[in-house]
Design an enzyme around this catalytic site. Structure first.
Site, PDB file in Angstrom:
ATOM      1  N   GLN A  84     -81.005 102.320  25.987  1.00 51.24           N
ATOM      2  CA  GLN A  84     -81.710 103.203  25.068  1.00 51.24           C
ATOM      3  C   GLN A  84     -83.076 102.684  24.662  1.00 51.24           C
ATOM      4  O   GLN A  84     -83.896 103.427  24.120  1.00 51.24           O
ATOM      5  CB  GLN A  84     -80.861 103.455  23.819  1.00 51.24           C
ATOM      6  CG  GLN A  84     -80.699 102.263  22.901  1.00 51.24           C
ATOM      7  CD  GLN A  84     -79.731 102.554  21.768  1.00 51.24           C
ATOM      8  OE1 GLN A  84     -78.534 102.720  21.997  1.00 51.24           O
ATOM      9  NE2 GLN A  84     -80.246 102.596  20.544  1.00 51.24           N
TER      10      GLN A  84
ATOM     11  N   CYS B 226     -78.412 106.504  20.835  1.00 51.08           N
ATOM     12  CA  CYS B 226     -77.041 106.246  21.290  1.00 51.08           C
ATOM     13  C   CYS B 226     -76.222 107.523  21.351  1.00 51.08           C
ATOM     14  O   CYS B 226     -75.397 107.708  22.250  1.00 51.08           O
ATOM     15  CB  CYS B 226     -76.365 105.220  20.377  1.00 51.08           C
ATOM     16  SG  CYS B 226     -76.054 105.799  18.688  1.00 51.08           S
TER      17      CYS B 226
ATOM     18  N   HIS C 135     -72.801 103.887  14.883  1.00 49.17           N
ATOM     19  CA  HIS C 135     -73.273 103.867  16.262  1.00 49.17           C
ATOM     20  C   HIS C 135     -72.298 104.732  17.056  1.00 49.17           C
ATOM     21  O   HIS C 135     -71.160 104.943  16.629  1.00 49.17           O
ATOM     22  CB  HIS C 135     -73.256 102.407  16.746  1.00 49.17           C
ATOM     23  CG  HIS C 135     -73.653 102.192  18.165  1.00 49.17           C
ATOM     24  ND1 HIS C 135     -74.916 102.470  18.645  1.00 49.17           N
ATOM     25  CD2 HIS C 135     -72.954 101.701  19.224  1.00 49.17           C
ATOM     26  CE1 HIS C 135     -74.976 102.149  19.927  1.00 49.17           C
ATOM     27  NE2 HIS C 135     -73.797 101.686  20.304  1.00 49.17           N
TER      28      HIS C 135
ATOM     29  N   ASN D 121     -71.352 100.842  26.294  1.00 50.88           N
ATOM     30  CA  ASN D 121     -72.446 100.915  25.338  1.00 50.88           C
ATOM     31  C   ASN D 121     -73.718 101.434  26.001  1.00 50.88           C
ATOM     32  O   ASN D 121     -73.731 101.726  27.207  1.00 50.88           O
ATOM     33  CB  ASN D 121     -72.680  99.530  24.715  1.00 50.88           C
ATOM     34  CG  ASN D 121     -73.195  99.616  23.288  1.00 50.88           C
ATOM     35  OD1 ASN D 121     -73.703 100.638  22.853  1.00 50.88           O
ATOM     36  ND2 ASN D 121     -73.069  98.518  22.555  1.00 50.88           N
TER      37      ASN D 121
END
Length: 351
Positions: free
Chosen positions: A144, A150, A284, A311
């Site tokens: 990102q 995210c 997140h 992630n």
């Protein structure tokens, strides 16, 4: 965010072999610590303003000591000097640990979009699920950068997976379109995967080739082509229900809320089963792509149950972009709250 953080893209292609760990020798002198910084800088920054670089060195020294102490404490989780190593805690918190605005959905929305629990769960849930092992089910781990996107990356990751599982077509979807054009979210200042799904239900979504990721919010200018896909719906899972979440992850990846990623152990995670601690409040979003249990060595080590989390911080973070975190604590919403509000897109179709 400071200019020194604008050159993070190279970290996306790093492998675990290029990671920088800290040894006691690195603290033997200021020169040795400076040498460690230069090795790290060559991987993660490469160029920049000399004055800013010197300022960042003072932050790096503190982070290096912290990472060394974490590893020396004997924990089974390992930590390394990743691309957060010269950021202040505030910079990390604002862009990476606080990129979701997710709240508990309104009761009416929950009623309409809540997946009903199975009357009977599968007699035998798979012992291990790992969508990384299914070729085509996941695209490459995204990065990102300095944009708090995210939510957009988790949403596109989930839609890419269900699109492949439904149609056997591997498609890279545009997180940048969601950052630029999904006005119910706040672009690089954060948002929610749920609002991203609603956008794609209404408008479809372009491929990342047609609408590439640049890591900042720009004008919403759509390319003159049709969207590559859309979805018809999305579903929330019942919170704090581990068996339902396992059953769903066995069928497709699921977007989860990660509460409290603003800890040093989470930030510098390098491998092993993450057991916390998790912070509070900061939110997140990431993608749950599997679960399993570590092998049992003997009666004193029965194995640890874990989830596999994908992630959006590039392959240099964690286990090549992934984290294994301890499974359980259902009554508390799971570690870092990942069982509080799982959500996934459903019924993709090509346009």
């Amino acid at each position: 965010m400071v200019s020194a953080l604008a050159v993070m893209a190279p970290a996306a292609s790093m492998s675990s072999l290029e990671r920088i760990y800290v040894s006691s020798e690195d603290f033997s002198s200021e020169d040795s610590l400076r040498g460690l910084y230069e090795r790290w800088y060559a991987l993660y920054r490469r160029d920049g303003d000399p004055e800013e670089k010197e300022k960042r060195f003072s932050i790096f020294k503190v982070e290096a000591h912290t990472v060394y102490e974490l590893n020396e404490a004997g924990a089974r989780v390992k930590h390394h000097l990743n691309w957060f190593a010269d950021m202040t805690q505030g910079e990390y918190d604002d862009s990476f640990a606080s990129c979701s605005h997710r709240k508990t959905p309104h009761r009416d929305e929950m009623k309409l979009n809540r997946q009903q629990p199975s009357q009977y769960y599968a007699d035998k849930l798979p012992v291990t699920v790992d969508w990384r092992t299914v070729e085509g089910a996941l695209t490459r781990v995204k990065h990102q950068g300095e944009c708090g996107s995210c939510w957009a990356i988790a949403a596109t990751d989930a839609m890419e997976s269900v699109h492949f599982l439904e149609n056997k077509k591997r498609t890279n979807l545009s997180a940048q379109e969601l950052v630029d054009c999904n006005f119910h979210n706040d672009g690089c200042k954060g948002g929610t995967a749920v609002n991203a799904f609603i956008y794609v239900i209404n408008y479809g979504i372009q491929s990342s080739e047609q609408f590439p990721y640049v890591g900042r919010r720009t004008d919403c200018v759509m390319p003159p082509v049709k969207p590559v896909m859309a979805i018809r719906n999305y579903y929330h899972l019942h919170p704090r229900n581990e068996k339902m979440l396992m059953e769903t992850v066995a069928k497709r990846p699921v977007v989860v809320l990660v509460v409290g990623a603003n800890t040093t152990t989470f930030k510098h995670y390098s491998g092993g089963i993450f057991r916390g601690p998790c912070g509070i409040d900061r939110k997140h979003e990431a993608l749950l792509v599997g679960y399993g249990t570590t092998p049992s060595d003997d009666s004193n080590d029965p194995g640890v149950k874990y989830w596999v989390l994908r992630n959006s911080w590039g392959e240099s973070w964690g286990e090549n972009g992934y984290m294994r975190l301890e499974r359980g604590n259902e009554a508390d919403g799971g570690l870092c709250g990942i069982m509080e509000e799982p959500v996934y897109p459903a019924h993709p179709y090509a346009r």
